[in-house]
Design a protein around this motif. Structure first.
Motif, PDB file in Angstrom:
ATOM      1  N   ARG A 198       0.812  -1.220   0.000  1.00 18.26           N
ATOM      2  CA  ARG A 198       0.000   0.000   0.000  1.00 18.26           C
ATOM      3  C   ARG A 198       0.844   1.269   0.000  1.00 18.26           C
ATOM      4  O   ARG A 198       0.312   2.371  -0.196  1.00 18.26           O
ATOM      5  CB  ARG A 198      -0.963  -0.009   1.189  1.00 18.26           C
ATOM      6  N   ALA A 199       2.156   1.131   0.197  1.00 20.14           N
ATOM      7  CA  ALA A 199       3.044   2.287   0.088  1.00 20.14           C
ATOM      8  C   ALA A 199       3.167   2.749  -1.366  1.00 20.14           C
ATOM      9  O   ALA A 199       3.566   3.882  -1.631  1.00 20.14           O
ATOM     10  CB  ALA A 199       4.422   1.959   0.659  1.00 20.14           C
ATOM     11  N   GLY A 200       2.829   1.863  -2.295  1.00 17.73           N
ATOM     12  CA  GLY A 200       2.875   2.201  -3.717  1.00 17.73           C
ATOM     13  C   GLY A 200       1.465   2.354  -4.267  1.00 17.73           C
ATOM     14  O   GLY A 200       0.475   2.226  -3.533  1.00 17.73           O
ATOM     15  N   PRO A 201       1.346   2.615  -5.567  1.00 19.10           N
ATOM     16  CA  PRO A 201       0.005   2.729  -6.172  1.00 19.10           C
ATOM     17  C   PRO A 201      -0.722   1.391  -6.127  1.00 19.10           C
ATOM     18  O   PRO A 201      -0.131   0.351  -6.426  1.00 19.10           O
ATOM     19  CB  PRO A 201       0.300   3.155  -7.611  1.00 19.10           C
ATOM     20  N   MET A 202      -1.979   1.417  -5.718  1.00 17.29           N
ATOM     21  CA  MET A 202      -2.767   0.191  -5.603  1.00 17.29           C
ATOM     22  C   MET A 202      -3.892   0.201  -6.636  1.00 17.29           C
ATOM     23  O   MET A 202      -4.512   1.244  -6.890  1.00 17.29           O
ATOM     24  CB  MET A 202      -3.378   0.072  -4.207  1.00 17.29           C
ATOM     25  N   PRO A 203      -4.178  -0.954  -7.232  1.00 15.59           N
ATOM     26  CA  PRO A 203      -5.317  -1.014  -8.148  1.00 15.59           C
ATOM     27  C   PRO A 203      -6.619  -0.821  -7.386  1.00 15.59           C
ATOM     28  O   PRO A 203      -6.788  -1.348  -6.291  1.00 15.59           O
ATOM     29  CB  PRO A 203      -5.221  -2.428  -8.746  1.00 15.59           C
ATOM     30  N   LYS A 204      -7.515  -0.054  -7.958  1.00 16.61           N
ATOM     31  CA  LYS A 204      -8.829   0.145  -7.334  1.00 16.61           C
ATOM     32  C   LYS A 204      -9.835  -0.897  -7.830  1.00 16.61           C
ATOM     33  O   LYS A 204     -10.813  -1.193  -7.157  1.00 16.61           O
ATOM     34  CB  LYS A 204      -9.344   1.554  -7.620  1.00 16.61           C
ATOM     35  N   LEU A 235      -5.893  -6.907 -14.612  1.00 15.65           N
ATOM     36  CA  LEU A 235      -6.611  -8.135 -14.977  1.00 15.65           C
ATOM     37  C   LEU A 235      -5.685  -9.313 -14.754  1.00 15.65           C
ATOM     38  O   LEU A 235      -4.536  -9.313 -15.217  1.00 15.65           O
ATOM     39  CB  LEU A 235      -7.075  -8.095 -16.432  1.00 15.65           C
ATOM     40  N   ILE A 236      -6.181 -10.315 -14.022  1.00 14.80           N
ATOM     41  CA  ILE A 236      -5.397 -11.497 -13.687  1.00 14.80           C
ATOM     42  C   ILE A 236      -6.066 -12.729 -14.290  1.00 14.80           C
ATOM     43  O   ILE A 236      -7.271 -12.929 -14.127  1.00 14.80           O
ATOM     44  CB  ILE A 236      -5.303 -11.673 -12.155  1.00 14.80           C
ATOM     45  N   ARG A 237      -5.272 -13.543 -14.993  1.00 19.63           N
ATOM     46  CA  ARG A 237      -5.773 -14.839 -15.457  1.00 19.63           C
ATOM     47  C   ARG A 237      -4.895 -15.942 -14.881  1.00 19.63           C
ATOM     48  O   ARG A 237      -3.660 -15.886 -14.953  1.00 19.63           O
ATOM     49  CB  ARG A 237      -5.771 -14.942 -16.982  1.00 19.63           C
ATOM     50  N   PHE A 285      -0.642 -12.852 -16.234  1.00 24.95           N
ATOM     51  CA  PHE A 285      -0.997 -14.260 -16.459  1.00 24.95           C
ATOM     52  C   PHE A 285      -0.166 -15.112 -15.509  1.00 24.95           C
ATOM     53  O   PHE A 285       1.066 -15.052 -15.527  1.00 24.95           O
ATOM     54  CB  PHE A 285      -0.743 -14.646 -17.913  1.00 24.95           C
ATOM     55  N   GLN A 286      -0.856 -15.894 -14.683  1.00 25.62           N
ATOM     56  CA  GLN A 286      -0.180 -16.698 -13.673  1.00 25.62           C
ATOM     57  C   GLN A 286      -0.479 -18.181 -13.891  1.00 25.62           C
ATOM     58  O   GLN A 286      -1.585 -18.543 -14.284  1.00 25.62           O
ATOM     59  CB  GLN A 286      -0.625 -16.253 -12.273  1.00 25.62           C
ATOM     60  N   SER A 287       0.491 -19.018 -13.603  1.00 27.64           N
ATOM     61  CA  SER A 287       0.371 -20.443 -13.939  1.00 27.64           C
ATOM     62  C   SER A 287      -0.467 -21.220 -12.924  1.00 27.64           C
ATOM     63  O   SER A 287      -0.938 -22.322 -13.221  1.00 27.64           O
ATOM     64  CB  SER A 287       1.762 -21.074 -14.037  1.00 27.64           C
ATOM     65  N   VAL A 288      -0.674 -20.685 -11.737  1.00 28.58           N
ATOM     66  CA  VAL A 288      -1.405 -21.410 -10.692  1.00 28.58           C
ATOM     67  C   VAL A 288      -2.852 -21.657 -11.123  1.00 28.58           C
ATOM     68  O   VAL A 288      -3.474 -20.815 -11.780  1.00 28.58           O
ATOM     69  CB  VAL A 288      -1.366 -20.599  -9.372  1.00 28.58           C
ATOM     70  N   CYS A 300      -0.532 -10.794  -4.390  1.00 25.66           N
ATOM     71  CA  CYS A 300       0.485  -9.776  -4.120  1.00 25.66           C
ATOM     72  C   CYS A 300       1.473  -9.652  -5.279  1.00 25.66           C
ATOM     73  O   CYS A 300       1.892  -8.542  -5.642  1.00 25.66           O
ATOM     74  CB  CYS A 300       1.236 -10.117  -2.833  1.00 25.66           C
ATOM     75  N   GLU A 301       1.850 -10.799  -5.848  1.00 22.51           N
ATOM     76  CA  GLU A 301       2.760 -10.786  -7.002  1.00 22.51           C
ATOM     77  C   GLU A 301       2.146 -10.002  -8.163  1.00 22.51           C
ATOM     78  O   GLU A 301       2.818  -9.197  -8.823  1.00 22.51           O
ATOM     79  CB  GLU A 301       3.069 -12.217  -7.440  1.00 22.51           C
ATOM     80  N   ALA A 302       0.856 -10.218  -8.416  1.00 22.15           N
ATOM     81  CA  ALA A 302       0.174  -9.524  -9.500  1.00 22.15           C
ATOM     82  C   ALA A 302       0.102  -8.018  -9.229  1.00 22.15           C
ATOM     83  O   ALA A 302       0.300  -7.195 -10.139  1.00 22.15           O
ATOM     84  CB  ALA A 302      -1.229 -10.095  -9.696  1.00 22.15           C
ATOM     85  N   ILE A 303      -0.159  -7.652  -7.981  1.00 18.14           N
ATOM     86  CA  ILE A 303      -0.218  -6.235  -7.626  1.00 18.14           C
ATOM     87  C   ILE A 303       1.147  -5.581  -7.798  1.00 18.14           C
ATOM     88  O   ILE A 303       1.260  -4.433  -8.271  1.00 18.14           O
ATOM     89  CB  ILE A 303      -0.735  -6.063  -6.183  1.00 18.14           C
ATOM     90  N   LEU A 304       2.193  -6.296  -7.451  1.00 19.25           N
ATOM     91  CA  LEU A 304       3.543  -5.770  -7.638  1.00 19.25           C
ATOM     92  C   LEU A 304       3.824  -5.518  -9.124  1.00 19.25           C
ATOM     93  O   LEU A 304       4.409  -4.484  -9.486  1.00 19.25           O
ATOM     94  CB  LEU A 304       4.571  -6.744  -7.058  1.00 19.25           C
ATOM     95  N   GLN A 305       3.389  -6.427  -9.992  1.00 17.23           N
ATOM     96  CA  GLN A 305       3.558  -6.213 -11.429  1.00 17.23           C
ATOM     97  C   GLN A 305       2.779  -4.983 -11.887  1.00 17.23           C
ATOM     98  O   GLN A 305       3.247  -4.211 -12.729  1.00 17.23           O
ATOM     99  CB  GLN A 305       3.098  -7.445 -12.204  1.00 17.23           C
TER     100      GLN A 305
END
Length: 335
Positions: A21-27, A203-205, A227-230, A241-246
């Motif tokens: 949250r110290a950085g820009p967060m997606p709304k 957007l996460i897939r 795009f995540q493999s899980v 969290c990984e997606a938000i960091l990207q």
């Protein structure tokens, strides 16, 4: 299982959330929840159990999003293309939807407490009538909530949504609510199912597939795509969290691209208005040239009248959509 879970984040998760949250967060985050069937196969379970586990993961993910301050989530729950699957699987998905929307109707106090507004985006007329009614009751009962929003894309594809938006604009022209010259990229956006929402920031897939599968094609032009493999039922807080960091790493370039696009839209609208005013003046002309100030006044008057027409049309369109849900929700659910 409840749609909204009350559990708090663990200490480590809270620390991580504070750092993010110290950085820009997606709304607004959109999910293509892919991998339920492969998860069931991997775990040697029935296919339907994979879909059930997928819903449980959605409830958990909504909790993470609320704790991270993400107040709008859109999920791809059922594509129109999914009707092509086996009758057994489609019937199972419809029954799962009945169970979950029925459960939602029993959770009104919890939904009101969190201010959750449920929206269902798609062509509900393709669904069984009893499910249409359940969905409508859920939408109408949470319509006034405004703290957080869950958009469920059901019987949806982006191409179908865009085609429907074009039909709505054509209807508006036929009814005399707008002129054909009022049709624009901005107006089409306002006629989409998702018109009450800002476009997704992220957007996460899941499942490793690298495609959008006809989901929010118009709305994600300037979104961060991850795009995540899980597989979806195995999705974790750390995957999110990984997606938000990207998203944070690409935020500045995406923000700049959005701003440039908005400027282009304004310029395109101004040019369209100038062209329309020039045609009007040409038809009205008496052979005398018009001075610059008069032309500017004519342009301002035309722009004002166009904006008023468009607002009126969009109000009528929203009323039509609200009436559709109101009429459906007033019907009795036949078991």
């Amino acid at each position: 299982m409840s749609w909204i879970r009350e559990e708090k984040l663990s200490l480590l998760e809270r620390l991580t959330a504070n750092i993010l949250r110290a950085g820009p967060m997606p709304k607004h985050v959109a999910f293509i929840m892919d991998g339920n069937r492969r998860y069931a196969q991997k775990e040697h379970k029935e296919r339907q159990e994979g879909h059930t586990q997928g819903f449980e993961k959605l409830a958990e993910t909504l909790r993470w999003c609320l704790n991270l301050g993400i107040h709008e989530v859109t999920v791809y729950a059922f594509s129109i293309e999914n009707f092509k699957r086996s009758k057994e699987e489609v019937d199972g998905l419809m029954e799962l939807a009945r169970q979950k929307f029925s459960r939602l109707l029993t959770e009104q106090e919890n939904l009101e407490k969190h201010g959750v507004c449920i929206r269902v985006l798609g062509d509900l007329t393709l669904l069984p009538e009893d499910l249409q009614t359940l969905i409508a009751k859920a939408v109408v009962s949470t319509r006034e909530h405004n703290k957080c929003f869950l958009n469920v894309c059901f019987a949806y594809t982006s191409r179908h949504e865009i085609a429907n938006a074009v039909k709505e604009m054509a209807w508006g022209v036929e009814q005399g609510l707008i002129k054909s010259s009022d049709v624009s990229e901005v107006l089409l956006s306002e006629c989409l199912y998702s018109s009450n929402s800002p476009n997704p920031d992220l957007l996460i897939r899941t499942s490793g597939e690298v495609r959008l599968s006809d989901f929010l094609l118009w709305q994600t032009s300037y979104s961060c795509l991850v795009f995540q493999s899980v597989l979806w039922p195995e999705y974790s807080f750390w995957n999110l969290c990984e997606a938000i960091l990207q998203f944070q790493l690409s935020h500045r370039s995406l923000q700049k691209a959005r701003e440039l696009h908005r400027e282009e839209q304004v310029l395109q609208q101004m040019e369209s208005d100038r062209t329309c005013v020039a045609e009007i003046l040409q038809h009205r002309g008496n052979g005398k040239p018009m001075d610059g100030q008069s032309r500017q006044n004519a342009l301002l008057n035309y722009s004002s009248s166009r904006e008023e027409r468009v607002r009126g049309f969009l109000n009528v369109l929203q009323h039509k959509r609200d009436a559709f849900f109101n009429d459906l929700s007033s019907q009795a659910v036949v078991a």
